[in-house]
Write a protein that holds these residues in place. Structure first.
Motif, mmCIF file in Angstrom:
data_model
loop_
_atom_site.group_PDB
_atom_site.id
_atom_site.type_symbol
_atom_site.label_atom_id
_atom_site.label_comp_id
_atom_site.label_asym_id
_atom_site.label_seq_id
_atom_site.Cartn_x
_atom_site.Cartn_y
_atom_site.Cartn_z
ATOM 1 N N GLU A 1 0.838 -1.199 0.000
ATOM 2 C CA GLU A 1 0.000 0.000 0.000
ATOM 3 C C GLU A 1 0.876 1.253 0.000
ATOM 4 N N PHE A 2 1.917 1.238 0.835
ATOM 5 C CA PHE A 2 2.858 2.358 0.894
ATOM 6 C C PHE A 2 3.560 2.530 -0.450
ATOM 7 N N GLN A 3 4.005 1.437 -1.027
ATOM 8 C CA GLN A 3 4.714 1.475 -2.307
ATOM 9 C C GLN A 3 3.841 2.088 -3.403
ATOM 10 N N THR A 4 2.591 1.687 -3.469
ATOM 11 C CA THR A 4 1.681 2.226 -4.485
ATOM 12 C C THR A 4 1.524 3.727 -4.337
ATOM 13 N N GLU A 5 1.326 4.182 -3.093
ATOM 14 C CA GLU A 5 1.132 5.612 -2.850
ATOM 15 C C GLU A 5 2.388 6.411 -3.179
ATOM 16 N N VAL A 6 3.530 5.944 -2.687
ATOM 17 C CA VAL A 6 4.753 6.729 -2.827
ATOM 18 C C VAL A 6 5.217 6.765 -4.285
ATOM 19 N N GLU A 7 4.988 5.706 -5.029
ATOM 20 C CA GLU A 7 5.398 5.706 -6.432
ATOM 21 C C GLU A 7 4.477 6.589 -7.270
ATOM 22 N N ARG B 1 12.265 12.082 -4.724
ATOM 23 C CA ARG B 1 13.271 11.386 -5.522
ATOM 24 C C ARG B 1 13.405 9.895 -5.198
ATOM 25 N N ALA B 2 13.207 9.531 -3.947
ATOM 26 C CA ALA B 2 13.433 8.130 -3.562
ATOM 27 C C ALA B 2 12.754 7.881 -2.219
ATOM 28 N N TYR B 3 12.690 6.604 -1.825
ATOM 29 C CA TYR B 3 12.155 6.280 -0.510
ATOM 30 C C TYR B 3 12.869 5.043 0.032
ATOM 31 N N TYR B 4 12.727 4.854 1.332
ATOM 32 C CA TYR B 4 13.315 3.694 2.005
ATOM 33 C C TYR B 4 12.262 3.129 2.946
ATOM 34 N N TRP B 5 12.133 1.809 2.940
ATOM 35 C CA TRP B 5 11.143 1.139 3.797
ATOM 36 C C TRP B 5 11.792 -0.020 4.519
ATOM 37 N N SER B 6 11.606 -0.053 5.812
ATOM 38 C CA SER B 6 11.931 -1.239 6.595
ATOM 39 C C SER B 6 10.982 -1.255 7.785
ATOM 40 N N ILE B 7 11.033 -2.324 8.569
ATOM 41 C CA ILE B 7 10.177 -2.381 9.752
ATOM 42 C C ILE B 7 10.482 -1.218 10.678
ATOM 43 N N ASP B 8 11.748 -0.872 10.757
ATOM 44 C CA ASP B 8 12.206 0.083 11.754
ATOM 45 C C ASP B 8 12.243 1.515 11.253
ATOM 46 N N GLU B 9 12.329 1.729 9.939
ATOM 47 C CA GLU B 9 12.456 3.079 9.390
ATOM 48 C C GLU B 9 11.671 3.211 8.091
ATOM 49 N N LYS B 10 11.042 4.357 7.921
ATOM 50 C CA LYS B 10 10.452 4.746 6.644
ATOM 51 C C LYS B 10 10.947 6.149 6.336
ATOM 52 N N LEU B 11 11.604 6.296 5.193
ATOM 53 C CA LEU B 11 12.204 7.583 4.828
ATOM 54 C C LEU B 11 11.694 8.036 3.471
ATOM 55 N N LEU B 12 11.498 9.337 3.333
ATOM 56 C CA LEU B 12 11.162 9.957 2.059
ATOM 57 C C LEU B 12 12.267 10.946 1.713
ATOM 58 N N ILE B 13 12.829 10.835 0.520
ATOM 59 C CA ILE B 13 13.968 11.664 0.118
ATOM 60 C C ILE B 13 13.509 12.637 -0.967
ATOM 61 N N LEU C 1 0.684 8.768 3.746
ATOM 62 C CA LEU C 1 1.896 7.958 3.853
ATOM 63 C C LEU C 1 2.275 7.730 5.311
ATOM 64 N N ALA C 2 2.153 8.792 6.117
ATOM 65 C CA ALA C 2 2.483 8.651 7.534
ATOM 66 C C ALA C 2 1.519 7.694 8.219
ATOM 67 N N ASN C 3 0.265 7.726 7.822
ATOM 68 C CA ASN C 3 -0.729 6.834 8.407
ATOM 69 C C ASN C 3 -0.430 5.376 8.061
ATOM 70 N N ILE C 4 -0.033 5.140 6.795
ATOM 71 C CA ILE C 4 0.320 3.783 6.379
ATOM 72 C C ILE C 4 1.574 3.312 7.109
ATOM 73 N N ALA C 5 2.535 4.242 7.293
ATOM 74 C CA ALA C 5 3.801 3.881 7.931
ATOM 75 C C ALA C 5 3.606 3.467 9.382
ATOM 76 N N GLY C 6 2.480 3.865 9.984
ATOM 77 C CA GLY C 6 2.157 3.358 11.311
ATOM 78 C C GLY C 6 2.361 4.348 12.423
ATOM 79 N N GLY C 7 1.317 4.562 13.193
ATOM 80 C CA GLY C 7 1.439 5.332 14.420
ATOM 81 C C GLY C 7 1.384 6.826 14.250
ATOM 82 N N SER C 8 1.286 7.358 13.040
ATOM 83 C CA SER C 8 1.242 8.797 12.851
ATOM 84 C C SER C 8 -0.187 9.271 12.751
ATOM 85 N N PRO C 9 -0.420 10.556 12.996
ATOM 86 C CA PRO C 9 -1.787 11.070 12.915
ATOM 87 C C PRO C 9 -2.328 10.963 11.511
ATOM 88 N N THR C 10 -3.627 10.915 11.403
ATOM 89 C CA THR C 10 -4.252 10.920 10.094
ATOM 90 C C THR C 10 -4.192 12.309 9.518
#
Length: 713
Positions: free
Chosen positions: A446-452, A466-478, A558-567
């Motif tokens: 779901e995150f991949q579809t949105e960010v792409e 320009r790019a993104y990074y996804w792992s259990i522990d970190e989600k980054l937007l560049i 994106l923050a909502n999908i990444a978990g724990g962030s406000p809507t």
């Protein structure tokens, strides 16, 4: 003595007249063009004056036999109208005014210079339709009108320009279908870019006749419908045909230039099927199947394949059952050991989870080493759980994860949607990296579809992801790093700022237009006709030349999908501190501590709605216009009470206060711009109508702003 003085004055007047009369007619024509330029910040026209015999020595002017054949002044930030007087230069062959700030419509009279071979007006603010008189330019070889506000259809008369080699009309608001005979008339075309418009209808089948085309033929981000014509495969095989993000349907022809193309050339067309897409086409019942093994051509089972030679099924022996059970037990033990080892690695790295934000890159590197598996360590790990790699969204991304880990990082700001860092790579490239929340490990797809989808947006006034990074522990937007902070700080300064110079009216007007242009692109010309939903001055960033870039688009989801962030809804109620300033802890402006300033940009109907509307963005934009006109924060102190800015402006109008009590006091020195200010105020008030149906579209707002400045200028 008196006679002598009179004689001297007469001689001086005579000589001055002689100097003025010495300039030829083409020089006067060019000086008329200069007078239509209201801003020349780099002094590009500084040596254009009456004292020369001809204009051949002037900046940007090329002559042949004392006749002007070329006018070339690109990237000089000229602001003004495109004067039609240029059409009277009968020997004119080349016009290059790209990347300036010219506005107004394309003047018909400019096409009276029928010897024109190139007309390059890329990257200005021209609006209106392309006049049919363009067909008079029978010698035209290069036409580049990309990145303007042009609308209407491509005139059929353009097909009369049979010598045309380069046609660039991308990033406009053009609609309608391509003229009939496009491919048979413009056979000299070498470069073609029609991307990011609203063109519709079918792709002409005769486009395959454009055998001189080179590089990329870009028809992406339009509304073309119907099948891809097989004739398109007749284009030279080295040509890359970009048909992405249209409404095309049917199977992709597998011939010529259409063969061996990657899926990116066809994505965004939900009706397309067949290779290279992974969408199979429905087989035609009347045609033989291309698959070798379908139920009708399976071979019958041999008798011995299902039963023993005696015709009876043979059961497993006791020894075989014991061996299977034993091997299962061993496998379970190995899996348990593996999970114990992984758990130990994660726990051993748990200390880094609370690492200092300033040391984020180092701590992230340690955590990545702990949490990410190489493929040879765990081939069975699902990609839904862990990615652990930097995913580029742009072919221009020239850095990788290791370079990002080695970079210097500085905290720019914090908000309810995570922390933003300024990251400087070893080669000097500067990026903005937003760190989202943890969790959401099962929502990678779901995150991949949105960010792409967000990564495909390309516009001068929208920050590029320009790019993104996804792992259990970190989600980054560049993102691209935008150097001049945000609009809120530019309007109001910030606490502790020793000196503060307010923005001039021309700069504010340029910012207003840029924001409008970016929003109009999101609403009408992006692939999904998006809504920003959280527009405010803190997420309008200012570039090198104070051009606006809309940021944080799609961030709430994106923050909502990444978990724990406000809507998104709650984000709109949280005032985010500006993240493009080094001192991110400083407040933007002295607004009321009791009334939430962020909620002032929210449309009245937004709290009661579930689905965001484009009219929300129009309202937010109107509040921003009022803030830029008045110079006041979104919450205004009136005596002992507080009012939101919209209410305060409406109160001023009801009390019939003079304009100069409403606008920024800094504009007192720019009283000649009063008509423009009144016009912008009217546009802003239309945008903040309580009834969303009465608010204009952003496209109409764009047109109104450009009409206003052209009529006044």
């Amino acid at each position: 003595m008196v006679l002598a003085l009179l004689w001297f004055a007469f001689l001086l007047l005579f000589n001055s007249s002689a100097l003025v009369d010495s300039l030829n007619g083409e020089g006067f024509t060019l000086l008329s063009f200069k007078q239509s330029i209201i801003e020349d910040p780099e002094g590009a026209l500084i040596n254009w004056n009456y004292t020369d015999e001809n204009p051949c020595s002037w900046n940007g002017i090329t002559c042949r036999e004392d006749r002007v054949v070329s006018l070339s002044i690109p990237k000089k930030r000229l602001v003004g109208l495109l004067d039609p007087v240029l059409g009277s230069l009968t020997a004119l062959r080349h016009v290059n005014l790209r990347n300036n700030k010219l506005y107004g419509s394309l003047p018909v009279k400019i096409f009276e210079a029928q010897g024109l071979q190139s007309l390059v007006l890329y990257g200005n603010s021209l609006y209106g339709s392309i006049p049919p008189e363009i067909g008079q330019l029978r010698y035209l070889q290069t036409l580049d009108l990309s990145q303007n506000f042009l609308n209407g259809s491509i005139p059929t008369s353009l097909l009369q320009c049979k010598r045309l080699r380069t046609l660039g009309l991308s990033e406009n608001y053009l609609t309608g279908s391509l003229p009939d005979g496009f491919g048979t008339s413009l056979i000299a075309l070498e470069k073609l870019n029609l991307s990011f418009n609203g063109l519709n209808g079918s792709i002409p089948s005769d486009m395959g006749n454009l055998s001189s085309l080179q590089g990329t033929v870009d028809l992406s981000h339009n509304h073309f419908t119907g099948p891809i014509p097989e004739n398109l495969g007749k284009l030279p095989e080295k040509v890359y045909i970009d048909l992405s993000h249209n409404n095309l349907s049917g199977s992709i022809p597998q011939n010529g230039a259409l063969v061996n193309r990657g899926p990116t050339a066809f994505v965004g067309n939900t009706g397309l099927c067949g290779p290279p897409l992974k969408i199979p086409c429905s087989p035609d019942a009347s045609s033989p199947s291309s698959f070798p093994y379908i139920p009708t051509n399976y071979l019958p089972l041999a008798p011995d394949s299902a039963a023993g030679k005696s015709g009876k099924a043979r059961g497993l022996s006791k020894r075989a059952i014991i061996a299977i059970v034993a091997s299962d037990m061993v496998a379970i033990c190995l899996i348990g050991l593996l999970f114990s080892y992984c758990y130990w690695r994660v726990c051993a790295c748990g200390k880094d989870k609370d690492a200092d934000d300033a040391n984020f890159m180092k701590s992230w590197k340690r955590r990545k080493e702990c949490l990410c598996f190489r493929k040879d360590e765990s081939e069975t790990m699902s990609e839904n759980v862990e990615q652990c790699d930097l995913v580029p969204l742009d072919m221009q991304v020239g850095f990788d994860l290791d370079e990002l880990l080695k970079a210097s990082a500085f905290v720019l700001g914090k908000s309810g949607i995570g922390i933003v860092y300024k990251v400087v790579l070893e080669d000097g490239l500067t990026l903005a990296v937003r760190r989202l929340g943890e969790g959401g490990s099962q929502r990678f797809k779901e995150f991949q579809t949105e960010v792409e989808a967000i990564g495909k947006l390309r516009h001068l006034n929208i920050v590029t992801l320009r790019a993104y990074y996804w792992s259990i522990d970190e989600k980054l937007l560049i993102y691209d790093y935008i150097p001049n902070g945000n609009l809120s700080t530019a309007l109001h300064g910030k606490a502790g700022m020793i000196s503060f110079t307010p923005l001039s009216w021309p700069i504010r007007l340029r910012i207003m237009k840029g924001i409008a242009k970016g929003l109009a692109y999101l609403h009408e010309f992006s692939p999904k006709k998006y809504v920003h939903g959280d527009l405010k001055p803190t997420n309008i960033l200012l570039g090198q030349n104070m051009e606006p870039h809309i940021s944080d688009f799609g961030l709430g989801r994106l923050a909502n999908i990444a978990g724990g962030s406000p809507t998104l809804q709650s984000n709109r109620m949280t005032s985010e501190k500006p993240y493009q300033q080094q001192n991110a802890s400083s407040e933007v402006a002295s607004v009321s501590p009791t009334m939430n300033s962020a909620s002032c940009y929210q449309a009245p109907e937004a709290p009661k709605s579930v689905k965001p509307s484009q009219k929300w963005d129009v309202y937010s934009y109107g509040v921003i216009l009022l803030e830029m006109i008045s110079g006041r924060p979104p919450v205004v102190q009136v005596g002992t009470t507080e009012m939101d800015l919209v209410g305060w402006i409406q109160l001023c109008i009801e009390e019939k206060k003079p304009l100069w009590d409403v606008v920024d006091p800094f504009f007192a020195r720019e009283s000649d711009k009063e008509e423009e200010m009144v016009g912008v105020l009217k546009i802003a008030l239309a945008c903040v109508q309580t009834n969303p149906e009465k608010r204009p579209s952003m496209r109409h707002v764009c047109d109104a702003l450009y009409r206003l400045t052209s009529s006044v200028g």
